[in-house]
Design a protein around this motif. Sequence first.
Motif, short mmCIF file in Angstrom:
data_model
loop_
_atom_site.label_atom_id
_atom_site.label_comp_id
_atom_site.label_asym_id
_atom_site.label_seq_id
_atom_site.Cartn_x
_atom_site.Cartn_y
_atom_site.Cartn_z
N MET A 132 7.09 -0.64 1.32
CA MET A 132 8.35 -1.14 0.91
C MET A 132 9.40 0.20 0.51
SD MET A 132 8.91 -2.45 -3.07
CE MET A 132 8.31 -4.23 -2.74
N MET A 133 10.66 0.21 0.77
CA MET A 133 11.58 1.39 1.06
C MET A 133 12.51 1.02 -0.13
SD MET A 133 12.85 4.11 2.12
CE MET A 133 14.26 4.82 1.61
N LEU A 134 12.69 2.01 -1.14
CA LEU A 134 13.59 1.61 -2.08
C LEU A 134 14.90 2.56 -1.85
CD1 LEU A 134 14.17 0.19 -5.05
CD2 LEU A 134 13.12 2.39 -6.13
N GLY A 135 16.23 2.28 -2.02
CA GLY A 135 17.26 2.97 -1.67
C GLY A 135 18.38 2.23 -2.18
N ASP A 136 19.57 3.37 -2.18
CA ASP A 136 20.80 2.86 -2.73
C ASP A 136 21.96 2.83 -2.00
OD1 ASP A 136 20.91 5.80 -2.31
OD2 ASP A 136 22.46 5.93 -3.68
N SER A 137 21.69 2.98 -0.37
CA SER A 137 22.78 2.85 0.62
C SER A 137 22.15 1.71 1.68
CB SER A 137 23.08 4.12 1.02
OG SER A 137 22.06 4.52 1.99
N GLU A 138 23.32 1.34 2.46
CA GLU A 138 22.85 0.61 3.43
C GLU A 138 21.97 1.13 4.59
OE1 GLU A 138 25.87 0.38 7.07
OE2 GLU A 138 27.28 0.36 5.23
N PHE A 139 22.39 2.51 4.53
CA PHE A 139 21.36 3.36 5.52
C PHE A 139 19.88 3.11 5.33
CE2 PHE A 139 25.44 5.45 4.65
CZ PHE A 139 26.01 5.44 5.98
N ASP A 140 19.60 3.17 3.96
CA ASP A 140 18.08 2.87 3.53
C ASP A 140 17.61 1.53 4.15
OD1 ASP A 140 17.76 5.34 2.19
OD2 ASP A 140 19.12 4.69 0.53
N ALA B 61 6.04 8.09 -1.18
CA ALA B 61 6.70 8.98 -0.06
C ALA B 61 8.15 9.08 -0.32
CB ALA B 61 6.56 8.32 1.31
N VAL B 62 8.81 10.03 0.17
CA VAL B 62 10.24 10.15 0.00
C VAL B 62 10.74 10.46 1.54
CG1 VAL B 62 12.18 11.89 -0.78
CG2 VAL B 62 10.19 11.19 -2.15
N ALA B 63 11.79 9.53 1.74
CA ALA B 63 12.70 9.54 3.07
C ALA B 63 14.06 9.92 2.53
CB ALA B 63 12.56 8.12 3.84
N THR B 64 14.51 10.82 3.00
CA THR B 64 15.71 11.41 2.44
C THR B 64 16.68 11.86 3.37
OG1 THR B 64 16.75 12.90 0.76
CG2 THR B 64 14.68 13.71 1.67
N GLY B 65 18.01 12.00 3.39
CA GLY B 65 19.08 12.77 3.96
C GLY B 65 19.12 14.23 3.48
N LYS B 66 18.42 14.41 2.66
CA LYS B 66 18.57 16.00 2.27
C LYS B 66 17.87 16.82 3.30
CE LYS B 66 18.29 16.85 -2.08
NZ LYS B 66 19.56 16.83 -2.85
N SER B 67 18.13 18.24 3.46
CA SER B 67 17.45 19.14 4.26
C SER B 67 15.94 19.29 3.67
CB SER B 67 18.04 20.43 4.25
OG SER B 67 18.12 21.13 3.08
N ARG B 68 15.04 19.69 4.35
CA ARG B 68 13.72 20.14 3.86
C ARG B 68 13.73 21.10 2.91
NH1 ARG B 68 9.15 18.30 2.65
NH2 ARG B 68 9.32 17.04 4.48
N LYS C 12 0.84 -1.05 -0.04
CA LYS C 12 -0.11 0.04 0.04
C LYS C 12 0.75 1.44 0.10
CE LYS C 12 -4.17 -2.09 2.24
NZ LYS C 12 -5.02 -1.51 3.16
N ALA C 13 2.05 1.04 0.12
CA ALA C 13 2.89 2.13 0.13
C ALA C 13 4.26 1.99 -0.37
CB ALA C 13 3.13 2.85 1.76
N LEU C 14 4.88 2.99 -1.18
CA LEU C 14 6.12 2.68 -1.80
C LEU C 14 7.04 4.20 -1.40
CD1 LEU C 14 5.53 1.76 -5.57
CD2 LEU C 14 6.32 0.33 -3.74
N ILE C 15 8.21 3.98 -0.88
CA ILE C 15 8.74 5.00 -0.05
C ILE C 15 10.20 5.08 -0.80
CG2 ILE C 15 9.81 5.90 2.07
CD1 ILE C 15 7.53 4.32 3.45
N PHE C 16 10.60 6.19 -1.08
CA PHE C 16 11.76 6.35 -1.98
C PHE C 16 12.74 7.12 -1.27
CE2 PHE C 16 8.18 5.82 -4.74
CZ PHE C 16 8.52 4.76 -5.48
N ASP C 17 14.12 6.82 -1.42
CA ASP C 17 15.07 7.67 -1.02
C ASP C 17 15.19 8.47 -2.50
OD1 ASP C 17 17.75 8.59 -0.13
OD2 ASP C 17 18.70 7.36 -1.89
N TRP C 18 16.03 9.78 -2.11
CA TRP C 18 16.11 10.51 -3.06
C TRP C 18 17.37 10.76 -3.96
CZ3 TRP C 18 12.43 13.47 -5.78
CH2 TRP C 18 12.87 14.55 -6.66
N ASP C 19 18.66 11.16 -3.36
CA ASP C 19 19.50 11.02 -4.01
C ASP C 19 20.24 9.64 -4.34
OD1 ASP C 19 20.25 13.99 -3.97
OD2 ASP C 19 20.57 13.70 -1.83
N GLY C 20 20.67 9.25 -5.60
CA GLY C 20 20.88 7.99 -6.06
C GLY C 20 19.91 6.99 -6.28
#
Length: 226
Positions: free
Chosen positions: A163-171, A107-114, A5-13
């Motif tokens: 589901m969380m999609l990301g390019d780093s171990e932190f994700d 949704a987006v979950a990112t290390g960027k600033s707001r 029901k939800a796809l959550i994405f990192d932004w950079d990379g």
Amino acid sequence: MAELKALIFDWDGTLSDSVPRIVQAMHAAADLIGLPRCTDRAVMDIVGLGLPEAIAVLYPDITQALADTLRSAYSGCYIQLEETPSPLFPGVIDALEAFKGTGVKLAVATGKSRRGLQRVLAAHDLEGFFDSTRCADETASKPDPLMLRLILSEVGVEPAQAMMLGDSEFDLRMALAAAVRPVAVSYGAQPREHLLRWKPERCIDDFEEFHGWVMPQLRGQPVTEA
């Protein structure tokens, strides 16, 4: 397996091909204030963390005052490099629009600033597109799961349905800590062999592959292996 029901994405990379500029900006900031450059690989390995946390990893022995100076220098260098925003990866816009058409929460979950996230969302005409966004300067930095928990609370979805999609171990570590399904991408900051150590559900080589793999799940069809 629970309904997705939800796809959550990192932004950079992950959505944006911005990692080379992050590396370039960190090198330029170090040069500007007289610190030694870290290796490209070292900078790529901190992509996904909030900026204070990233600087603490890269330069663990500098004073807080110098860390604050580096943080300011990096922000200025990155904004200058991003006068023309980093492009989204091929297939991202078409896929996001297709996902949105199914009714899934995005949704987006990112290390960027707001401020940084709002700038790039506006540049790509994506303001208001996502159902929820969280940034490192308004919650705990990855891999703390708080960012995901706040997103899930806002969109009303259980962890097993996300589901969380990301390019780093932190994700991936954040997703695992939040009991969210972790999916890795191999085309961003960290290499496939490193990401596989965290046992993602799948490791994607390009965004169009993710599109093709996840769409049947959004339609309630069973998952099939490639």
